[in-house]
Design a protein around this motif. Structure first.
Motif, short mmCIF file in Angstrom:
data_model
loop_
_atom_site.label_atom_id
_atom_site.label_comp_id
_atom_site.label_asym_id
_atom_site.label_seq_id
_atom_site.Cartn_x
_atom_site.Cartn_y
_atom_site.Cartn_z
N GLY A 58 0.76 -1.23 0.00
CA GLY A 58 0.00 0.00 0.00
C GLY A 58 0.79 1.29 0.00
N TYR A 59 2.12 1.21 -0.03
CA TYR A 59 2.90 2.45 -0.13
C TYR A 59 2.66 3.02 -1.51
CZ TYR A 59 5.10 0.62 4.05
OH TYR A 59 5.32 0.13 5.30
N GLU A 60 2.54 4.34 -1.59
CA GLU A 60 2.12 4.93 -2.86
C GLU A 60 3.24 5.62 -3.62
OE1 GLU A 60 -1.02 7.25 -1.29
OE2 GLU A 60 -2.55 5.73 -1.76
N ARG A 61 4.32 5.85 -2.90
CA ARG A 61 5.43 6.52 -3.57
C ARG A 61 6.69 5.72 -3.29
NH1 ARG A 61 7.34 12.51 -1.71
NH2 ARG A 61 9.15 12.71 -3.08
N LEU A 62 7.51 5.51 -4.33
CA LEU A 62 8.73 4.72 -4.16
C LEU A 62 9.95 5.57 -4.50
CD1 LEU A 62 7.96 1.20 -5.76
CD2 LEU A 62 7.70 1.94 -3.38
N ILE A 63 10.79 5.79 -3.51
CA ILE A 63 12.02 6.53 -3.74
C ILE A 63 13.20 5.56 -3.70
CG2 ILE A 63 13.57 8.33 -2.85
CD1 ILE A 63 11.17 9.76 -1.75
N TYR A 64 14.02 5.64 -4.72
CA TYR A 64 15.18 4.75 -4.76
C TYR A 64 16.39 5.46 -4.20
CZ TYR A 64 18.76 1.59 -6.53
OH TYR A 64 19.81 0.72 -6.64
N VAL A 65 17.05 4.81 -3.26
CA VAL A 65 18.28 5.36 -2.70
C VAL A 65 19.42 4.42 -3.08
CG1 VAL A 65 19.47 6.03 -0.58
CG2 VAL A 65 16.99 6.35 -0.79
N GLY A 66 20.22 4.87 -4.04
CA GLY A 66 21.24 3.97 -4.60
C GLY A 66 22.65 4.32 -4.19
N ILE A 67 23.56 3.50 -4.66
CA ILE A 67 24.98 3.71 -4.38
C ILE A 67 25.60 4.45 -5.56
CG2 ILE A 67 27.18 2.57 -3.96
CD1 ILE A 67 25.57 0.22 -2.80
N ASP A 68 26.36 5.47 -5.26
CA ASP A 68 26.96 6.29 -6.30
C ASP A 68 28.20 5.58 -6.84
OD1 ASP A 68 27.48 8.32 -7.97
OD2 ASP A 68 28.33 9.65 -6.44
N SER A 69 27.97 4.63 -7.69
CA SER A 69 29.08 3.81 -8.18
C SER A 69 28.72 3.31 -9.56
CB SER A 69 29.28 2.64 -7.22
OG SER A 69 29.45 1.44 -7.91
N LYS A 70 29.74 3.04 -10.34
CA LYS A 70 29.46 2.58 -11.70
C LYS A 70 29.47 1.07 -11.80
CE LYS A 70 30.84 6.60 -14.28
NZ LYS A 70 31.92 7.30 -14.96
N GLU A 71 29.42 0.42 -10.68
CA GLU A 71 29.49 -1.03 -10.77
C GLU A 71 28.18 -1.64 -11.25
OE1 GLU A 71 31.88 -3.06 -7.87
OE2 GLU A 71 32.39 -1.13 -6.99
N SER A 72 28.34 -2.76 -11.88
CA SER A 72 27.25 -3.41 -12.57
C SER A 72 26.08 -3.74 -11.64
CB SER A 72 27.78 -4.69 -13.21
OG SER A 72 26.75 -5.41 -13.77
N PHE A 73 26.39 -4.20 -10.46
CA PHE A 73 25.29 -4.59 -9.57
C PHE A 73 24.39 -3.40 -9.26
CE2 PHE A 73 28.28 -3.07 -6.40
CZ PHE A 73 27.46 -2.48 -5.44
N GLU A 74 24.99 -2.20 -9.20
CA GLU A 74 24.20 -1.01 -8.90
C GLU A 74 23.25 -0.69 -10.07
OE1 GLU A 74 23.38 0.66 -6.43
OE2 GLU A 74 22.39 2.35 -7.43
N TYR A 75 23.76 -0.78 -11.29
CA TYR A 75 22.89 -0.58 -12.46
C TYR A 75 21.71 -1.55 -12.39
CZ TYR A 75 26.42 2.29 -14.80
OH TYR A 75 27.30 3.29 -15.13
N SER A 76 22.03 -2.79 -12.06
CA SER A 76 20.99 -3.81 -12.05
C SER A 76 19.94 -3.53 -10.98
CB SER A 76 21.61 -5.19 -11.81
OG SER A 76 22.45 -5.51 -12.88
#
Lengths: 315, 315
Positions: A163-181
């Motif tokens: 039921g959460y209505e807004r999704l904010i993504y908090v990511g890692i500032d890195s160019k590594e593949s796992f982060e893109y994924s």
DNA sequence: CTTAAATATGTTACCGATAACATCAGAGAT
DNA sequence: ATCTCTGATGTTATCGGTAACATATTTAAG
């Protein structure tokens, strides 16, 4: 120790026949095979790997190269080593821990490399022995990893379902593949639901995520869930929300991605992706050994993510 | 790979001479030795351990047997393995992690055993290969450990020097040797100062120590220092004091004994004994390898304790 | 100056397995 | 019945070292 010759005598055959029973059983008649198996059982025969290694000029050593700094407080590498070592020991291979610096000292039969960055690709591709990377990559190198994209996709999906209505993504500032994924898993879920993506990236430190939440509290509406790229960031977000008096999980949701011990002392525990590093390490070892035996790529090994329910999403 | 024969050819000697230069240099004339060394250098010769192992019927495997449950969140065993593995790798030995259950599967050249209890002594003494115990014992088995007695002795001494007037020992309710030693270090200090010993024992859980302090607060006078047998207990004591409003380090002192990661997140950090498990593991490996080579006991290895100053004793 | 003892170096056999080649027996073809 | 050809099994050499023995060279002793 019983040897080939002991078995051969007992079974009344030549030692070569015994060797063949082990390595090329199709070239021996069933009759003799039975005799040999019987003798092996009675004498509790176990092949001497050292002698075998001498013949095939192998070392029975696998090098594990950890390219990032080891944080010994994290059980991560302990588990990885445990997992790899478990498989290797089963096949009488041994694990040698090396750094980039002493990488070339001493011979070996294959490598497990973790913490790889773009700049490492070049020398890794030049290696003469089989390699398997622990952690996904997009350079065509075989790897073992969790399905990172599916992980954030599932967590985002779960958050919406709750039921959460807004999704904010908090990511890692890195160019590594796992982060893109991980980002793309979030993005796909958001796109499927025709929502507006909101991405932020920080270095992987909890206090940065905490500060971000604290500073932007007025823009953060009730009923928002934060999909974080790591447990560290998730813990930071959690703290930020708590400091501003937000209620978790009633008013706000938080999800992480396994990788940090700190979650075990966090309260409430983060809802996150559970990665069994031991199991993955073990599979990693098997994959590499197969590669060595068959002398050809066994492809990558991708583990499907499993959600570990904490208390940071409504239940 | 260059072999003995390559070196022998280059030096114009027989391969036996080269072998002797390596293993019995006193049996070769200086003249030939120089020639051989030269050839070895030019060819970058490294002996093939596998061939050597085949000859001496050794396995080049050391088994590490951890007899207690592994808490993978603790970096303790990670460090121990890292330390042992470091030394072993240097000598081209490999480390195999085994449990009591699969202890006998597969051959090896020696053992490192940790977490030993009294009931284990019997079977350990029957082992045919060299053994070294990680952790002190009083059964005559060679071991590697910190000087436990000196540790608590020094901490108690320091507490007194800082002006605390009463010393309460909070120990672990266990019959293991290290606990006796830690108690006796405290006792010796207390006796030397003609003080009255006060000992309490609990299972090694912080909340038990916390509860003890909380429940007995009225009997605990100002200016008391708690000498604890572990960081876990020390953290519990610390929490108990804080809950009762006691001031650390002004009114009360607390000391621990290293062994727990949790201290890194405690506040204030416990003044404790710093044990470098990596270093100890490394020494442990060397001791064992010496024992294997010489085929005789190398005695025990006792590390002198070093105090790590936290904030729980007045400075 | 012989001869025995000590010293230095080389030769052979072996550790426990495997590959390559050799031998042998039976199936099928003529 | 003889001759291949094939498949099953045995023999030999090898991997890279080391111990034990053999041989050659010194040195010491009588």
């Amino acid at each position: 120790m019983t040897t080939l010759v002991d078995v051969a005598k007992k079974a009344n055959v030549s030692k070569m026949t015994v060797s063949r029973v082990i390595n090329h059983p199709d070239k021996v008649t069933d009759e003799l095979k039975q005799l040999v198996y019987q003798a092996m059982r009675e004498l509790d025969y176990h092949p001497n790997m050292i002698a075998k290694a001498l013949v095939d000029k192998s070392t029975r050593i696998i090098k594990l190269c950890i390219l990032e700094d080891i944080d010994t407080t994290e059980p991560y590498y302990m588990n990885l080593m445990l997992g790899i070592a478990k498989t290797l020991d089963l096949h009488q291979y041994s694990l040698q821990l090396v750094t980039r610096k002493n990488f070339d000292i001493g011979n070996c039969d294959g490598y497990v490399i973790t913490g790889m960055r773009e700049q490492d690709v070049e020398w890794i591709k030049k290696l003469k022995k089989p390699v398997i990377i622990f952690g996904e990559n997009r350079y065509g190198l075989d790897y073992v990893d969790t399905n990172n994209k599916a992980g954030t996709y599932l967590l985002a999906q779960l958050a919406l379902k709750k039921g959460y209505e807004r999704l904010i993504y908090v990511g890692i500032d890195s160019k590594e593949s796992f982060e893109y994924s991980r980002e793309s898993g979030y993005l796909q879920q958001v796109q499927e639901k025709r929502m507006v993506p909101e991405l932020h990236r920080f270095e992987n430190h909890s206090h940065l995520a905490e500060q971000f939440v604290y500073d932007n509290w007025n823009k953060i509406t009730q009923n928002t869930a934060f999909i974080c790229a790591s447990d560290r960031l998730a813990i930071g977000v959690e703290r930020g929300i708590v400091r501003r008096g937000g209620k978790i999980p009633e008013g706000f949701g938080v999800t992480g991605f396994d990788g940090v011990f700190l979650n075990q002392v966090a309260s409430p525990k983060i809802t996150t992706i559970k990665q069994s590093i031991i199991e993955m390490g073990s599979a990693c070892g098997e994959n590499l050994l197969d590669k060595i035996d068959s002398n050809q790529s066994q492809g990558s090994l991708i583990f499907e993510p499993k959600i570990s329910l904490g208390g940071t999403l409504r239940s």
